[in-house]
Scaffold this motif. Structure first.
Motif, PDB file in Angstrom:
ATOM      1  N   ASP A  79      40.548  43.162  43.961  1.00  0.00           N
ATOM      2  CA  ASP A  79      39.527  42.125  44.121  1.00  0.00           C
ATOM      3  C   ASP A  79      40.199  40.968  44.846  1.00  0.00           C
ATOM      4  O   ASP A  79      41.338  40.638  44.550  1.00  0.00           O
ATOM      5  N   CYS A  81      39.650  37.112  47.145  1.00  0.00           N
ATOM      6  CA  CYS A  81      38.910  36.032  47.790  1.00  0.00           C
ATOM      7  C   CYS A  81      39.252  35.993  49.273  1.00  0.00           C
ATOM      8  O   CYS A  81      38.476  35.541  50.089  1.00  0.00           O
ATOM      9  N   GLU A  86      35.527  43.297  46.447  1.00  0.00           N
ATOM     10  CA  GLU A  86      34.915  42.718  45.251  1.00  0.00           C
ATOM     11  C   GLU A  86      34.526  43.826  44.275  1.00  0.00           C
ATOM     12  O   GLU A  86      33.786  44.744  44.611  1.00  0.00           O
TER      13      GLU A  86
END
Length: 134
Positions: A79, A81, A86
């Motif tokens: 996961d 950013c 995601e």
């Protein structure tokens, strides 16, 4: 098990509650002396400006516990950013990591997105524990 530089401390973005070993039912490789755990680092170590400075990179790690000094065999980004990765059903308010399961004695992960993959990709950890297979 891992040293994280202070500027990448996951507690700075509220991700420290996710860190730890997977539940016993998810320890698909324990008969081989390998335990799975999750770690987080802050996406960027800067001053916090910008959306991704407040994000986290999540890793699924595999620890060989057979030797006197346990050793991390691999870390897989699950996961992010920083990249379009995601997990499905990850919820920071309830500290739920996502939709993970064990299928055929291998950890399987469900994603909302994974790089350029379309739909809702499902991946299984490779036999060598070093990558995901879609």
């Amino acid at each position: 098990m891992q040293r994280i530089p202070r500027k990448y401390d996951p507690s700075l973005v509220g991700a420290d509650g996710f860190i730890g070993f997977l539940p016993n039912a998810m320890q698909a490789y324990k008969d081989k002396g390998v335990l799975a755990f999750v770690s987080f680092i802050r996406t960027k170590g800067g001053n916090g400006s910008g959306q991704c400075s407040a994000g986290a990179e999540i890793f699924l790690n595999f620890l060989d516990v057979r030797a006197a000094a346990p050793k991390i065999l691999s870390s897989i980004l699950i996961d992010s950013c920083n990249r379009p990765i995601e997990l499905m059903d990850r919820n920071s308010s309830t500290k739920t990591l996502g939709k993970l399961s064990v299928v055929n004695k291998r950890i399987t992960l469900h994603f909302l997105s994974y790089c350029e993959g379309e739909g809702y990709p499902i991946a299984t950890v490779s036999a060598d524990l070093k990558q995901l297979e879609f």
